[in-house]
Enzyme design. Structure first.
Site, PDB file in Angstrom:
ATOM      1  N   CYS A 179     -11.000   2.980   0.021  1.00  0.00           N
ATOM      2  CA  CYS A 179      -9.595   3.321   0.274  1.00  0.00           C
ATOM      3  C   CYS A 179      -9.254   2.564   1.544  1.00  0.00           C
ATOM      4  CB  CYS A 179      -9.433   4.826   0.495  1.00  0.00           C
ATOM      5  SG  CYS A 179      -7.782   5.274   1.096  1.00  0.00           S
ATOM      6  N   ASP A 222       0.881  -1.174   0.000  1.00  0.00           N
ATOM      7  CA  ASP A 222       0.000   0.000   0.000  1.00  0.00           C
ATOM      8  C   ASP A 222       0.916   1.220   0.000  1.00  0.00           C
ATOM      9  OD1 ASP A 222      -2.428   1.583   0.337  1.00  0.00           O
ATOM     10  OD2 ASP A 222      -1.825   1.880   2.408  1.00  0.00           O
ATOM     11  N   SER A 223       0.297   2.392  -0.158  1.00  0.00           N
ATOM     12  CA  SER A 223       1.089   3.619  -0.081  1.00  0.00           C
ATOM     13  C   SER A 223       1.554   3.898   1.356  1.00  0.00           C
ATOM     14  CB  SER A 223       0.255   4.805  -0.557  1.00  0.00           C
ATOM     15  OG  SER A 223      -0.839   5.000   0.315  1.00  0.00           O
ATOM     16  N   GLU A 265      -2.524   8.909   8.275  1.00  0.00           N
ATOM     17  CA  GLU A 265      -1.057   8.762   8.289  1.00  0.00           C
ATOM     18  C   GLU A 265      -0.427   9.528   9.455  1.00  0.00           C
ATOM     19  OE1 GLU A 265       1.258   7.144   5.997  1.00  0.00           O
ATOM     20  OE2 GLU A 265      -0.482   6.048   5.242  1.00  0.00           O
ATOM     21  N   CYS A 282      -4.261  -1.467  -1.957  1.00  0.00           N
ATOM     22  CA  CYS A 282      -4.384  -0.036  -2.196  1.00  0.00           C
ATOM     23  C   CYS A 282      -5.296   0.155  -3.406  1.00  0.00           C
ATOM     24  CB  CYS A 282      -3.001   0.547  -2.490  1.00  0.00           C
ATOM     25  SG  CYS A 282      -3.036   2.291  -2.916  1.00  0.00           S
ATOM     26  N   HIS A 294      -7.266   3.032   3.814  1.00  0.00           N
ATOM     27  CA  HIS A 294      -7.050   3.830   5.031  1.00  0.00           C
ATOM     28  C   HIS A 294      -8.359   4.103   5.777  1.00  0.00           C
ATOM     29  CE1 HIS A 294      -3.143   4.787   3.231  1.00  0.00           C
ATOM     30  NE2 HIS A 294      -2.786   5.402   4.334  1.00  0.00           N
TER      31      HIS A 294
END
Ligand code: DGL
Length: 282
Positions: free
Chosen positions: A198, A15-16, A166, A79, A200
């Site tokens: 997403c 993932d990012s 994040e 992701c 996240h």
């Protein structure tokens, strides 16, 4: 390069940043005897507002590194933005063209299938990054999943959500304010199921649910993706045999590894006990 996969190789997940940990958690819980190697590309996050061609290249680098450097027997693209920029069937075909016949699982189709199953009214929503929503990948995936049944999909990009996660900010007045602004089209459309498109976003589920209302079913792709991975590995006889072993879990970040360890332990749990640095080409 050999075209033989190693049944004892790890499952590669990327993932990012921290979002894919929602998927890693589901994979660890469902397949506790499998090893996993996770890369969070925090050095280059966020992917959501980047040129899709750049994201495509990042996804390629991460996938190839997992296979070449870490012997991954399967790839989970945890992701949405990466899977929208580089569809999993294309990545799978690229690997196969080099003799690597390994399964590549994404989050988009499992999520869309789960969303379609969850709706009663036929009006559903999806939220994601600018890249994911702009790609139209969910319009296609939902129409594939609904098999011709009339399903109305309302989409909204939510820039800013990923940045809060994040930084470890998953609640509080600023997060709520942003959620109220970004989710207004979803509230207006009166959906009965909302896909967190997403990886996240499950960390913001409490705030999102408060804003859209408790009668809206929130759908996360993490569990469905883990089931799709298990089914694929089973089908290809790629699951590890020893059911009584505990899998080894390796976590890497291309950014600040001490932050990845601190926040990652909070988000994923004790399995994230160590974080190594991942460098392009290491
Ligand atoms: N977690 C990623 C996704 O599912 C996106 C994060 C980003 O913008 O970097 O789309």
């Amino acid at each position: 390069m050999s075209n033989e996969f190693d049944v004892n190789g790890p499952i590669g997940i990327f993932d990012s940043g921290f979002g894919g940990l929602t998927v890693a958690r589901a994979v660890i819980d469902l397949l506790p005897n499998e090893d996993i190697v996770y890369i969070g590309d925090t050095g280059r996050y966020p992917y959501g507002d980047k040129d899709p061609n750049d994201v495509r290249e990042y996804a390629r680098e991460l996938a190839w590194s997992l296979v070449r450097d870490y012997n991954a027997k399967a790839i989970v693209v945890a992701c949405n933005t990466a899977a929208a920029a580089l569809p999993v069937h294309e990545l799978e075909a690229e690997l196969a063209a080099d003799g690597l016949h390994i399964p590549v699982i994404g989050v988009i189709d499992p999520g869309a299938q789960s969303l379609v199953r969850a709706t009663r009214s036929g009006t559903v929503g999806v939220i994601g990054t600018i890249g994911t929503i702009g790609s139209g990948a969910y319009d296609l995936a939902v129409s594939r999943a609904s098999l011709g049944a009339p399903v109305k999909l309302v989409s909204a990009a939510c820039p800013g959500f990923v940045e809060f996660v994040e930084r470890g900010r998953t609640s509080g007045p600023e997060v709520t304010l942003l959620a109220q602004r970004m989710l207004a089209p979803i509230v207006e459309a009166n959906v009965d199921a909302l896909l967190l498109g997403c990886t996240h976003y499950p960390y913001l589920a409490r705030v999102i649910s408060d804003v859209v209302g408790l009668d809206v079913t929130l759908v996360s792709s993490a569990d469905e993706t883990a089931f799709a991975l298990r089914d694929q590995l089973e089908h290809q006889h790629m699951l590890r045999k020893e059911s009584d072993r505990s899998g080894q879990h390796t976590f890497m970040s291309s950014g600040d590894v001490s932050w990845f360890k601190a926040l990652g332990t909070r988000l994923l749990g004790p399995e994230l006990s160590n974080v190594d640095i991942w460098n392009k080409g290491n």
